[in-house]
Design a protein around this motif. Structure first.
Motif, PDB file in Angstrom:
ATOM      1  N   SER A 419       0.823  -1.220   0.000  1.00  0.00           N
ATOM      2  CA  SER A 419       0.000   0.000   0.000  1.00  0.00           C
ATOM      3  C   SER A 419       0.854   1.267   0.000  1.00  0.00           C
ATOM      4  CB  SER A 419      -0.943   0.005   1.206  1.00  0.00           C
ATOM      5  OG  SER A 419      -0.205  -0.031   2.413  1.00  0.00           O
ATOM      6  N   GLY A 420       2.173   1.120  -0.047  1.00  0.00           N
ATOM      7  CA  GLY A 420       3.040   2.286  -0.205  1.00  0.00           C
ATOM      8  C   GLY A 420       3.682   2.805   1.065  1.00  0.00           C
ATOM      9  N   GLN A 421       3.546   2.087   2.176  1.00  0.00           N
ATOM     10  CA  GLN A 421       4.192   2.446   3.449  1.00  0.00           C
ATOM     11  C   GLN A 421       3.854   3.878   3.888  1.00  0.00           C
ATOM     12  OE1 GLN A 421       8.150   0.616   4.218  1.00  0.00           O
ATOM     13  NE2 GLN A 421       8.367   0.587   1.986  1.00  0.00           N
ATOM     14  N   GLY A 444      -7.478   2.372  -4.672  1.00  0.00           N
ATOM     15  CA  GLY A 444      -7.316   1.131  -5.413  1.00  0.00           C
ATOM     16  C   GLY A 444      -6.815  -0.022  -4.564  1.00  0.00           C
ATOM     17  N   HIS A 445      -6.994   0.082  -3.277  1.00  0.00           N
ATOM     18  CA  HIS A 445      -6.457  -0.960  -2.403  1.00  0.00           C
ATOM     19  C   HIS A 445      -7.324  -2.215  -2.371  1.00  0.00           C
ATOM     20  CE1 HIS A 445      -3.880   2.154  -0.023  1.00  0.00           C
ATOM     21  NE2 HIS A 445      -3.413   1.895  -1.233  1.00  0.00           N
ATOM     22  N   ARG A 486       5.670   2.000   8.303  1.00  0.00           N
ATOM     23  CA  ARG A 486       6.593   1.566   7.265  1.00  0.00           C
ATOM     24  C   ARG A 486       7.478   0.445   7.802  1.00  0.00           C
ATOM     25  NH1 ARG A 486       9.620   7.444   7.256  1.00  0.00           N
ATOM     26  NH2 ARG A 486      10.739   7.203   9.243  1.00  0.00           N
ATOM     27  N   LEU A 487       8.062  -0.308   6.876  1.00  0.00           N
ATOM     28  CA  LEU A 487       8.884  -1.452   7.258  1.00  0.00           C
ATOM     29  C   LEU A 487      10.206  -0.998   7.863  1.00  0.00           C
ATOM     30  CD1 LEU A 487       8.382  -3.769   4.132  1.00  0.00           C
ATOM     31  CD2 LEU A 487       6.994  -3.619   6.200  1.00  0.00           C
ATOM     32  N   THR A 488      10.802  -1.881   8.644  1.00  0.00           N
ATOM     33  CA  THR A 488      12.145  -1.662   9.175  1.00  0.00           C
ATOM     34  C   THR A 488      13.079  -2.704   8.563  1.00  0.00           C
ATOM     35  OG1 THR A 488      11.903  -3.194  11.042  1.00  0.00           O
ATOM     36  CG2 THR A 488      11.133  -0.923  11.365  1.00  0.00           C
ATOM     37  N   GLU A 489      14.355  -2.556   8.841  1.00  0.00           N
ATOM     38  CA  GLU A 489      15.317  -3.533   8.328  1.00  0.00           C
ATOM     39  C   GLU A 489      14.995  -4.935   8.846  1.00  0.00           C
ATOM     40  OE1 GLU A 489      18.230  -4.836   5.965  1.00  0.00           O
ATOM     41  OE2 GLU A 489      17.564  -2.738   6.088  1.00  0.00           O
ATOM     42  N   ALA A 490      14.488  -5.002  10.084  1.00  0.00           N
ATOM     43  CA  ALA A 490      14.187  -6.306  10.689  1.00  0.00           C
ATOM     44  C   ALA A 490      13.000  -6.994  10.020  1.00  0.00           C
ATOM     45  CB  ALA A 490      13.922  -6.122  12.184  1.00  0.00           C
ATOM     46  N   SER A 491      12.174  -6.223   9.296  1.00  0.00           N
ATOM     47  CA  SER A 491      10.989  -6.804   8.667  1.00  0.00           C
ATOM     48  C   SER A 491      11.357  -7.841   7.607  1.00  0.00           C
ATOM     49  CB  SER A 491      10.147  -5.715   7.988  1.00  0.00           C
ATOM     50  OG  SER A 491       9.860  -4.658   8.875  1.00  0.00           O
TER      51      SER A 491
END
Length: 603
Positions: A419-421, A444-445, A486-491
């Motif tokens: 969804s674009g973080q 548009g999700h 939003r994602l992190t490096e650990a994700s």
């Protein structure tokens, strides 16, 4: 010196013996040495400077940051026969001048002053002409520029050591993690002072954390177990303070609002009622509480996440100062984290300060989401190891159920990415659950591969997933934007299937309501002793009204409970009850005995 100190403790303060390190501190300071004392709220810090001031020649000068704290302590000391006064902005010029003359004449044992007044040229000149027993710096954590109660004037208190190097200084606080302890010692030039660090544990406080799901209803259920008791409810905003107070009043609770936006006279009146009356609940922002010396606060509830572990510890520490059972209840959700992170990023603080505040907030979020004993996690943040689970927190009393949430976490993280973080948890949950609404169609999700893949979990369960993923650093809040996730490096490891995710299972609403609605344990009185206890409370209230004092300044609840249980029949018997020194015995002893006798005599 030790024998004399014990005599003062018994004859003036009415206590049979010192607790913990009190005696060592008293002897150390009375002998003319500096000390840095870290002791939990309710641990008896005040005695650590009050008794040395009575043992040494001259007057003890106590630096105190708040007017309410000064007034409460001075009123309590006067009840004990101690010659105590305070100097602050509430006094007219004539009264202040008389107190200054008393200081010069050697007629005072203790004088409380605000740091601003102490640092004024006129007061420093007055001290030069006075006999000083010691300097006590209360709430010493106010010196820390990174702390939650920073007072700039505290940084200038080094003048005490520079001008009066031979006068002992004692700095005291109940709230300081190891870095703050080091800063206090450095800023107050107490590096060479002996450091007395008591356990930060407050064993009488039960810690309870719940996940926010209609916070107003959850507070109502919690308060139902504490009806008729004094308590504090903290809210993050002024508007929420007023709405929460109104809600509690509708439920039959005597609740009062307190925040910086209220008229000063209204704030003072509400605070006065809270201190002087039984059963008042104060609903407040963190503008309320520091220096409040009310011993019988039975609960502290947080409707929103505090800003740090230190703030949380200090605020919850206002409960149960008398050592009787009390409860700390915290209701939090992901929205709190988003809001606080945005407040940090939008502040005018420098990057170093923001980084520190982010770290402190993350530590508190970790405390909220832990499945360990909460007391162990809380005390570890103050550098203290607690060896065994405490048995008096929600995680010990009701161990959390866990579940393998790896697949759910992968769905959530994938939805964030696809969804674009840039969206918040509520929108992402709607996507995962396949909700058909205008906003989802607008972006548009409904065409995303993650649309509807999470229909097996309800919205409440998904809120728990997202909240815990943030706490586990698998997601982060874009605080500079609109609070999107939003994602992190650990994700990456989770999405690739290289890391399993175990999460706490959210409690069903019914079970949570049952658990939260039950009151914390209270000190039990035998049924036969209850009428006498109630009669003694009525006597105490009458005496307090006559002198315009808070009831607890006359006697603490624990003292009345001991009288009700022991039923003394003579002044000698009454003198053995904890909390009754010589002055109180002479002032109130006969009336107390009359009340005991009246209850023992059939009507």
């Amino acid at each position: 010196m030790t024998t004399r100190a014990r005599e003062l403790l018994q004859n003036v303060f009415g206590f049979p013996g010192f607790r913990g390190e009190q005696e060592a501190i008293v002897e150390h300071v009375a002998d003319g040495n500096d000390a840095l004392v870290l002791m939990p709220t309710g641990g008896g810090k005040s005695l650590c400077y009050q008794i040395p001031a009575l043992l040494r020649e001259g007057c003890g000068i106590v630096v105190s940051p708040l007017i309410a704290l000064m007034q409460d302590q001075v009123e309590a000391l006067r009840q004990l026969g101690v010659r105590a006064e305070y100097l602050n902005s509430t006094l007219d010029a004539g009264t202040a001048a008389q107190i200054e003359r008393s200081l010069l004449a050697g007629e005072l044992d203790l004088l409380y002053v605000a740091p601003e007044r102490l640092l004024s040229p006129g007061f420093l000149s007055l001290l030069e002409r006075s006999r000083i027993a010691l300097f006590a710096i209360d709430e010493a954590h106010c010196v820390s520029q990174w702390g939650h109660d920073f007072r700039r004037e505290y940084r200038e208190l080094t003048i005490l050591h520079e001008r009066w190097p031979s006068i002992p200084r004692i700095a005291l606080t109940a709230t300081a993690d190891p870095p703050t302890q080091r800063e206090i010692a450095e800023r107050l030039q107490l590096e060479q002072a002996q450091r007395f660090v008591s356990s930060f544990d407050r064993p009488n406080i039960r810690y309870n954390v719940v996940q926010k799901d209609n916070g107003r209803r959850q507070l109502r259920d919690f308060i139902a177990g504490h009806m008729g008791e004094s308590g504090i409810v903290y809210c993050l905003s002024r508007k929420k303070v007023e709405k929460t107070a109104e809600t509690l009043v509708e439920l039959g609770v005597t609740a009062l609002p307190y925040h910086a936006g209220l008229d000063a006279e209204v704030r003072a009146r509400n605070q006065r009622r809270f201190l002087r009356e039984d059963g008042i609940v104060m609903v407040a922002t963190i503008a309320f509480g520091m220096g409040i010396d009310k011993p019988d606060v039975r609960f502290v509830a947080h409707m929103d996440l505090p800003k740090s572990i230190e703030g949380y510890y200090q605020e919850t520490g206002r409960a149960g100062r008398d050592g009787e059972p009390a409860e700390a209840w915290l209701c939090h959700g992901l929205g709190d984290v988003v809001l606080l992170k945005q407040m940090i990023e939008n502040s005018e603080a420098g990057e170093e300060r923001k980084r520190l505040e982010r770290r402190k907030l993350d530590s508190l979020v970790g405390y909220c989401e832990t499945m360990q004993c909460r007391r162990q996690v809380l005390l570890a943040s103050f550098g203290e190891a607690y060896p065994e689970p405490c048995g008096n927190c929600d995680n010990c009393l009701h161990p959390a159920e866990t579940w393998d949430a790896t697949v759910a976490a992968q769905k959530a993280l994938s939805c964030v990415y696809r969804s674009g973080q840039r969206f918040g948890a509520m929108h992402l949950i709607d996507v995962l659950r396949g909700v058909d609404n205008e906003r989802i169609r607008q972006f548009g999700h409904d065409q995303l591969s993650t649309f509807g893949v999470g229909h097996d979990l309800d919205a409440r369960a998904w809120r728990g997933v997202f909240r815990q993923l943030v706490a586990a650093d698998l997601l982060e809040v874009d605080a500079e934007g609109y609070g999107g996730l939003r994602l992190t490096e650990a994700s990456r490891a989770v999405l690739r299937g290289e890391r399993a995710v175990m999460l706490r299972k959210e409690l069903p609403r019914k079970r949570e309501r049952e658990r939260n609605g039950r009151a914390a344990p209270t000190a039990n009185l035998q049924a036969a002793d209850q009428p006498l206890f109630d009669a003694l409370r009525e006597l105490r209230a009458q005496l307090a009204r006559e002198q315009n004092l808070p009831a607890y300044v006359i006697f603490h609840d624990s003292t009345l409970r001991n009288i009700a249980e022991q039923r003394p029949t003579s002044l000698d018997d009454l003198a053995q009850v904890g909390g009754i020194g010589g002055t109180k015995l002479a002032r109130y002893g006969e009336q107390v005995l009359e009340t005991v006798l009246a209850q023992a005599t059939p009507a």
